[in-house]
Design an enzyme around this catalytic site. Structure first.
Site, PDB file in Angstrom:
ATOM      1  CB  SER A 150       6.020   0.212  -6.578  1.00 44.98           C
ATOM      2  OG  SER A 150       5.510   1.394  -7.272  1.00 44.98           O
TER       3      SER A 150
ATOM      4  CG  ASP B  21       7.606   3.857  -5.694  1.00 44.57           C
ATOM      5  OD1 ASP B  21       8.199   2.835  -5.493  1.00 44.57           O
ATOM      6  OD2 ASP B  21       6.552   3.924  -6.688  1.00 44.57           O
TER       7      ASP B  21
END
Length: 740
Positions: A61, A205
């Site tokens: 991320s 993610d």
């Protein structure tokens, strides 16, 4: 045990001779955590200062963004400079930033609280609300030095990032292909960012399953692992304050179990103190970076000792001052476009403006992409460069179109026009390709209606042909000595045609003509009343500029609207009556002769720091050789500028002064006292009635006001207390929500 022993020996400066033949590998792992991930920058700066070389790097991320830049060759200091310059709130917004929008689209942009896309007659829902065009382009620019490197192990520091297969929930390790695409997949927060498709899989993610990928660093051969974790684990109920916080919590339960083992692999574990900050704290970038730098200073002695010990085991040549590879501008040998369904490729290439055989920089490609994206025909436009040898590449563009139809809604209340429910329907490619049509209606006791059609023309599609229609039914008051004397209803309608040339994304010039209809009907009239209607032609030239950084409460930029032309071919059907008797129009010097007209409105916003801006406004209107009353007057007054011939003026209600000539200035200061809460003091002054039939009294007016405002998803919420020296009455003015 061997790994732990090696680490302890290195820290102690003691190591067996058997280790001298091989230098232990140092791995660095950076966790995800949204805005908090910017604290990693301070750790990188401490590593640089200590002279510690990182051999492998992993991230998830936000950790993949910061980590990839470091792996490419940027220093910690360089990453800090870039991070502080970026508008992170804009990058993580579900709306394009204002600067990306083309001039012809800016009036309609971000004025509705609800926008529902329709495709083939049905509402269309997306896998996320943020496509991240601006973020993608910024990452592409920063990753330009490795544009030709498709194997991430070939970076200055071998790099891998983590994503999640949304279909299976499996961990996906990304170590080859397009680096920007990989980073974007790694930080695609479920239901917030749209998914990214790589090799047939839809990815989101990586923090969903592996937010702290130390195991990946171990698999890459790291003997010693430094781990920086900013996620803080699962949050308490009291700490879940924003939608992003809640989505993080819901999506990252699986990672919580994975973290237990990942934490054990970190030989040096760093967890900056970020209590009070959330994944969505992009308004606190500077303070988060400072917390990271503080943590880095605390870790510096450990990093320095590690560097010295490792260099003693296996001395390395001095590291170059910059690790970033130097690459030239590229020659684009071919341009291919994929993803077009409804739009015209000629239109796309015309707006792009790039030609095969040209030599381009990343900034030039970015601007070309934004020139297309700003038309709002496209939801996202990405590009890849396929290397064809040194300095030569093929530009491969992938476009995702926006739905052709949008239905939009807003609510509005204003002291002048009362309550309105606003409905808008926008249709692209209406009847003909490369066009946009819209109809907006304000349902109210003071109704409004607007219809527009705009067609792109020209080889570069920077010429536009527009048709329009407008109608409003508003109260119209005539004031004598700033006291209401006559009260009317006025209906105004026009049908227009124009041709405009867009000089760039923020500026346009053009010519046009409007057929106008004006109806004036007395409502309360103690003595003299004007009744009837007229229609006329208004032929004009115009210039427009809009460089505002946002629609609501901008902090920088300017708007200019200039129009000059001639009003002609008037056809009046009006009379003047006094005490029940009709009077000839010319008896009160009321004539419908041809006349020329100029109007000018400009607003400037100059930043005065992080929380305040100086506001400057200049307005003017001139009717030359004009001998009428009320019909085509400029109307001074009102805080919100949205009525025909209105000159905004704090201190007066809408239209307290009707005049054929006016020049006005406004000075204000916009201060953001709390997040999205503003205090705006203003002072205005104007001179008027200096052309044509002038009155000997009240040729100037001054006013003051204080506005308290709140910027919301529903639109601006404003309450203004104001006063004019000439009117000498304290007044309140309220504006709530969007208007058109």
């Amino acid at each position: 045990m061997l790994r732990i022993l090696v680490f302890l020996l290195i820290l102690g400066g003691l190591y067996p001779i058997s280790l001298s033949a091989q230098r232990p590998k140092v791995g660095l792992t950076l966790s995800g955590g949204g805005a908090k991930g910017l604290a990693h920058i301070g750790i990188l700066q401490a590593i640089d200062s200590a002279g510690l070389r990182v051999d492998v790097l992993t991230g998830t991320s936000m950790g993949s963004i910061v980590g990839s830049l470091y792996a490419i060759g940027y220093s910690g200091d360089s990453i800090e400079v870039m991070a502080r310059k970026l508008d992170w709130s804009g990058l993580f917004s579900n709306q394009p930033v204002m600067s990306d929008i083309s001039y012809e689209e800016r009036n309609e942009y971000n004025r509705y609280m609800i926008e529902i896309p329709f495709e083939y007659g049905k509402p269309k829902l997306n896998s996320g609300v943020i496509s991240g065009e601006q973020l993608w382009l910024e990452l592409a620019k920063m990753c330009w030095p490795v544009r030709d490197v498709k194997d991430f192990s070939k970076f200055n520091i071998p790099f891998k990032c983590i994503a999640t297969d949304v279909a299976t929930g499996d961990v996906v390790t990304l170590d080859k292909g397009e680096i920007v695409e990989s980073i974007r997949a790694s930080m695609a927060i479920p239901s917030v960012f749209t998914t990214v498709k790589i090799d047939g899989r839809k990815l989101v993610d990586g923090g969903v399953v592996r937010n702290f990928p130390t195991v990946t660093a171990k698999e890459m051969g790291a003997d010693i692992i430094i781990g920086s974790n900013v996620s803080g684990g699962l949050r308490t109920a009291e700490e879940l304050n924003t939608p992003i916080d809640i989505l993080y919590q819901l999506g990252f339960y699986k990672d919580a179990a994975d973290f237990v083992e990942a934490r054990k692999l970190a030989d040096v574990y760093i967890e900056p103190e970020l209590k009070g900050y959330s994944a969505a704290s992009f308004g606190s970038v500077d303070s988060i970076i400072e917390i990271g730098k503080r943590a880095g200073r605390e870790m510096y002695p450990i990093f320095k000792r590690m560097a010295d010990s490792l260099n003693a085991i296996h001395p390395l040549a001095a590291q170059p001052k910059t690790r970033l590879p130097v690459v030239p501008d590229i020659e684009i040998t071919k341009i291919s476009v994929a993803g077009l369904v409804h739009s015209d490729e000629k239109f796309f290439r015309g707006r792009l403006g790039l030609e095969a055989g040209g030599c381009y920089t990343p900034d030039m490609i970015r601007e070309a992409i934004l020139n297309i994206y700003g038309t709002r025909f496209y939801k996202q436009i990405t590009y890849h460069l396929r290397p064809l040898g040194y300095g030569r590449s093929e530009l491969e563009i992938q476009a995702e179109e926006t739905p052709l139809t949008y239905v939009k809604f807003a609510l509005h209340y204003n002291t002048y026009t009362s309550v309105s429910a606003i409905v808008n329907i926008t249709q692209r490619n209406f009847i003909v390709p490369n066009s946009r049509a819209l109809v907006s209606a304000a349902i109210s006791e003071n109704p409004r209606l607007r219809a527009e059609f705009f067609k792109y023309l020209g080889r570069k599609r920077n010429v536009g042909f527009g048709l329009g229609a407008y109608y409003e039914n508003n109260p119209l008051s005539y004031y004598l000595d700033f006291r209401k004397f006559l009260e009317y209803r006025t209906k105004y309608a026009n049908v227009s045609g124009s041709l405009q040339f867009m000089l760039n994304r923020v500026m346009a010039v053009g010519i046009g003509s409007r057929w106008e209809y004006i109806r004036v009907k007395p409502k309360i009239s103690p003595s003299i009343q004007i009744d009837g209607n007229t229609n006329q032609l208004n032929s004009f030239v115009f210039f427009g500029l809009n460089t505002l950084n946002r629609q609501q409460y901008p902090t920088r930029g300017a708007t200019i609207n200039f129009e000059a032309g001639a009003v002609h071919s008037q056809n009046p059907d009006m009379y003047v009556r006094q005490n029940g008797h009709d009077l000839p129009l010319d008896s009160i010097d009321f004539r419908f002769n041809n006349y020329t007209r100029v109007s000018f409105k400009s607003n400037y916003y100059v930043p005065m720091g992080r929380k305040s801006s100086l506001l400057m406004g200049a307005y003017a209107g001139f009717n030359f050789n004009y001998n009428q009353l009320l019909i085509n007057d400029f109307r001074i007054g009102g805080v919100t500028d949205f009525s025909r011939n209105q000159i905004p003026f704090v201190g007066l209600y809408d239209g307290e002064v009707n005049t054929a000539s006016v020049g006005a200035l406004q000075l204000g200061w916009q201060y953001e006292a709390l997040r999205n809460v503003f205090a705006i003091p203003r002072v205005s002054s104007a001179v008027y009635d200096f052309i044509g039939n002038v009155e000997p009294k009240y040729r100037y007016v001054t006013g003051y006001g204080l506005t308290l405002a709140y910027s919301t998803k529903l639109g601006p919420m404003e309450a203004t207390l104001m006063y004019s020296d000439q009117a000498q009455i304290l007044k309140a003015y309220v504006n709530l929500g969007f208007h058109f």
